[in-house]
Design a protein around this motif. Structure first.
Motif, short mmCIF file in Angstrom:
data_model
loop_
_atom_site.label_atom_id
_atom_site.label_comp_id
_atom_site.label_asym_id
_atom_site.label_seq_id
_atom_site.Cartn_x
_atom_site.Cartn_y
_atom_site.Cartn_z
N GLY A 1 -36.97 17.85 -8.38
CA GLY A 1 -38.08 18.58 -7.84
C GLY A 1 -38.16 19.78 -8.17
O GLY A 1 -39.40 20.38 -8.38
N ILE A 2 -37.14 20.50 -8.26
CA ILE A 2 -37.52 22.07 -8.68
C ILE A 2 -37.52 22.23 -10.34
O ILE A 2 -37.87 23.45 -10.59
N VAL A 3 -37.54 21.51 -11.21
CA VAL A 3 -37.66 21.74 -12.50
C VAL A 3 -39.15 21.84 -12.67
O VAL A 3 -40.06 21.17 -12.28
N PRO A 4 -39.60 22.95 -13.18
CA PRO A 4 -41.11 23.38 -13.24
C PRO A 4 -42.03 22.27 -13.78
O PRO A 4 -43.06 21.97 -13.56
N ALA A 5 -41.35 21.53 -15.01
CA ALA A 5 -42.19 20.61 -15.82
C ALA A 5 -42.27 19.25 -15.01
O ALA A 5 -43.11 18.65 -15.36
N ASN A 6 -41.57 19.39 -13.87
CA ASN A 6 -41.93 17.96 -12.98
C ASN A 6 -42.78 18.36 -11.93
O ASN A 6 -43.11 17.27 -11.02
N ALA A 7 -43.45 19.44 -11.75
CA ALA A 7 -44.17 19.93 -10.60
C ALA A 7 -45.68 18.99 -10.67
O ALA A 7 -45.93 18.77 -11.94
N GLU B 1 -40.18 24.62 -0.88
CA GLU B 1 -41.26 25.27 -1.59
C GLU B 1 -40.71 26.67 -2.11
O GLU B 1 -41.16 27.01 -3.19
N PHE B 2 -39.85 27.12 -1.15
CA PHE B 2 -39.10 28.66 -1.54
C PHE B 2 -38.39 28.48 -2.89
O PHE B 2 -38.40 29.03 -3.78
N CYS B 3 -37.63 27.24 -2.75
CA CYS B 3 -36.79 27.21 -3.88
C CYS B 3 -37.23 26.84 -5.31
O CYS B 3 -37.08 27.13 -6.51
N ARG B 4 -38.53 26.01 -5.08
CA ARG B 4 -39.29 25.57 -6.31
C ARG B 4 -39.88 26.89 -6.94
O ARG B 4 -40.09 27.21 -8.12
N ASN B 5 -40.47 27.80 -6.19
CA ASN B 5 -41.12 28.76 -6.50
C ASN B 5 -40.06 29.98 -7.01
O ASN B 5 -40.17 30.50 -8.10
N ARG C 1 -37.61 32.18 -12.23
CA ARG C 1 -36.33 32.60 -13.08
C ARG C 1 -36.12 31.58 -14.38
O ARG C 1 -35.33 31.87 -15.16
N TRP C 2 -37.16 30.75 -14.52
CA TRP C 2 -36.89 29.62 -15.63
C TRP C 2 -37.02 30.12 -16.88
O TRP C 2 -35.97 29.81 -17.61
N ARG C 3 -38.06 30.93 -17.14
CA ARG C 3 -38.08 31.55 -18.73
C ARG C 3 -37.22 32.39 -19.02
O ARG C 3 -36.78 32.25 -20.16
N THR C 4 -36.44 33.13 -18.10
CA THR C 4 -35.46 33.98 -18.75
C THR C 4 -34.04 33.58 -18.64
O THR C 4 -33.16 34.45 -18.69
N LYS D 1 -37.63 8.55 -4.39
CA LYS D 1 -38.83 8.68 -3.71
C LYS D 1 -38.79 9.08 -2.22
O LYS D 1 -39.40 10.16 -1.88
N SER D 2 -37.93 8.29 -1.68
CA SER D 2 -37.84 8.35 0.01
C SER D 2 -37.11 9.92 0.24
O SER D 2 -37.51 10.51 1.23
N ALA D 3 -36.11 10.17 -0.76
CA ALA D 3 -35.34 11.54 -0.42
C ALA D 3 -36.28 12.62 -0.92
O ALA D 3 -36.41 13.57 -0.28
N TYR D 4 -37.13 12.42 -1.76
CA TYR D 4 -38.19 13.45 -2.07
C TYR D 4 -39.15 13.81 -0.89
O TYR D 4 -39.24 15.00 -0.78
N ASP D 5 -39.82 12.81 -0.56
CA ASP D 5 -40.35 12.99 0.50
C ASP D 5 -39.98 13.46 1.67
O ASP D 5 -40.50 14.32 2.36
N TRP D 6 -38.76 13.08 2.04
CA TRP D 6 -38.23 13.90 3.17
C TRP D 6 -37.86 15.40 2.90
O TRP D 6 -38.06 16.13 3.92
N LEU D 7 -37.47 15.73 1.76
CA LEU D 7 -37.26 16.96 1.20
C LEU D 7 -38.71 17.90 1.50
O LEU D 7 -38.42 18.93 1.72
N THR D 8 -39.67 17.25 1.10
CA THR D 8 -40.97 17.98 1.20
C THR D 8 -41.52 18.02 2.56
O THR D 8 -42.73 18.69 2.73
#
Length: 487
Positions: free
Chosen positions: A160-166, A108-112, A117-120, A175-182
């Motif tokens: 997962g950290i690409v804002p458009a994929n939120a 969650e920290f990385c995604r935020n 920083r994405w736009r700039t 999917k299983s790897a993403y579930d493990w990350l979260t």
């Protein structure tokens, strides 16, 4: 203070607080037979032995230096933990803060952080952030039974950290790897744990197959992590940046150009000729790129600058020198990192303001090559000088494949396996070296190729002919003068 197999301190400054002691003995780092953490540091506090093991000698030496600094400051050490009083107090404050504020989880920290920083950020910067943080993520998830493979964890993280994929469902294979990350990621505060952070440092410097990462990759990942950790300090997720306490391993600079990659004039012409024989003659896959490699070899352009070159940027007179006025680059990034959704981002010149340009004089030979190219193939979309068969942007995979084939045509078998002109970028190195050997001042070379004079001097000092002979002549002359004075 006396030195006995390391450092020993005994102070009679009155009684230390209960549980603390000034009777400290610090031993030197030793090597063990362990493979994973082969370096051991031990010290004694109030008669009680403490120790820790490390993956590298640099980490062990860094920790020893920290303990020694605390001893020199006159700090008491806690007998039970063996830690200086300042570290015990910092750990207690961090624990107290954790009780009042739940620690943010790593993903969650990385995604935020990335979203902020994405736009700039340029596409390459976004991709670099993702790569660095993805490497760290492998140390910031619980390694219990059932943990997905590291390669899937990295792919799921980068997606997962690409804002458009939120809010979107991840691809089924991740999917299983993403579930493990979260669900199985660590709190950010765990970065303050010495063992966790040691694994973080390992992940920065090694590939998934266990081999050391390239030096530039390690530097880029470390830089991305450092900026993220500074953000964590500002947002009070961490009490301090743990990376600042780790001493960088000093290694020789690998950004110095290897003279073995440089082609001479004959080899350069042979390679450009060989490019024209790549692919079928009617489609002209190789012929379309002869002038592309020529601007690298004769004008010192970067490949991304050549990709973005437009006809309106070219002054190509019928006789004499011409000029290429560079205004933009088209670096390659994944579609997920660019705002346009295309693989090639549109950026200003490297290390310059977006509105600035860089005029580069080009010799008559290159003028003629570009004129011939435009006569045969015309311009691509948007008025670009170089394009693929459909008029689109020349992809990096295309000009790499053509170059690899051309090397096999132009070079003897033993040279094909050598570093000689191993990358298209090496043509730029050959151009810069040629100018320096011709006596062009470093400042002027730097201006033409878009580097600082310091970078040119550092990277190419071993490629300039005649410097050793000139230095030897000066030394010999000085020795002769000394001999005359003695006589």
């Amino acid at each position: 203070m006396s030195e006995v197999n390391g450092t020993s301190v005994g102070r009679s400054r009155g009684s230390a607080r209960l549980g603390y002691s000034f009777d400290i003995k610090l031993w030197k780092v030793t090597k063990t037979s362990r493979k994973s953490r082969p370096y051991r540091l031990r010290w004694v506090v109030g008669g009680q032995v403490h120790g820790n093991t490390f993956t590298t000698s640099a980490l062990a030496d860094s920790r020893r230096a920290e303990l020694r600094q605390a001893m020199r400051r006159g700090e008491a050490f806690e007998i039970e933990s063996g830690l200086p009083e300042s570290e015990v107090r910092a750990a207690a404050e961090a624990a107290e803060g954790a009780e009042t504020k739940p620690s943010l989880r790593w993903f969650e920290f990385c995604r935020n952080y990335v979203a902020g920083r994405w736009r700039t950020s340029a596409a390459k910067t976004r991709e670099g952030m993702a790569d660095g943080l993805a490497a760290v993520t492998l140390a910031m998830v619980n390694r219990e039974d059932g943990v997905p493979e590291d390669k899937y964890l990295r792919l799921a993280f980068r997606w997962g950290i690409v804002p458009a994929n939120a809010g979107q469902d991840p691809p089924e294979e991740w999917k299983s790897a993403y579930d493990w990350l979260t669900t199985a990621d660590r709190p950010v505060i765990d970065l303050m744990d010495a063992e966790v952070f040691e694994d973080v440092l390992y992940r920065l410097g090694y590939r998934l197959d266990g081999k050391p990462a390239a030096r530039e990759t390690h530097k880029r990942r470390r830089r991305a992590l450092n900026v993220a950790l500074e953000h964590a300090v500002v947002t009070e997720e961490l009490p301090e940046n743990p990376l600042q306490k780790v001493r960088k391993k000093q290694v020789g600079s690998s950004d110095v150009v290897d003279p073995r990659v440089l082609v001479n004039a004959v080899q350069g012409r042979q390679l450009l000729t060989a490019v024209s024989y790549v692919g079928s003659w009617d489609r002209g896959r190789g012929r379309r790129l002869v002038a592309f490699y020529a601007v690298l070899y004769y004008a010192g352009l970067r490949p991304a600058e050549a990709v973005g070159l437009r006809l309106s940027d070219c002054r190509l007179p019928e006789a004499g020198w011409g000029t290429l006025t560079l205004r933009e680059t088209r670096p390659v990034s994944g579609k997920q990192w660019t705002d346009s959704g295309e693989r090639h981002d549109r950026r200003g010149l490297k290390a310059r303001e977006a509105s600035t340009d860089r005029p580069v004089p080009i010799p008559p030979l290159l003028v003629a090559i570009l004129q011939e190219h435009l006569k045969k193939f015309g311009t691509a979309k948007e008025g670009r000088v170089f394009g693929n068969e459909r008029g689109g942007v020349v992809g990096s995979s295309t000009y790499w494949r053509v170059w690899e084939e051309a090397r096999r045509y132009a070079l003897p078998p033993d040279r094909v396996e050598s570093p000689l002109a191993g990358r298209p970028y090496d043509l730029r190195h050959a151009c810069i070296t040629r100018w320096l050997n011709a006596g062009v001042p470093i400042a002027e070379v730097a201006r033409r190729v878009g580097n600082s004079p310091e970078v040119i001097h550092r990277r190419y000092h071993g490629c300039i002919d005649g410097h050793e002979e000139a230095a030897n002549a000066k030394i010999a002359k000085a020795l002769e003068e000394e001999g005359d004075d003695t006589a």
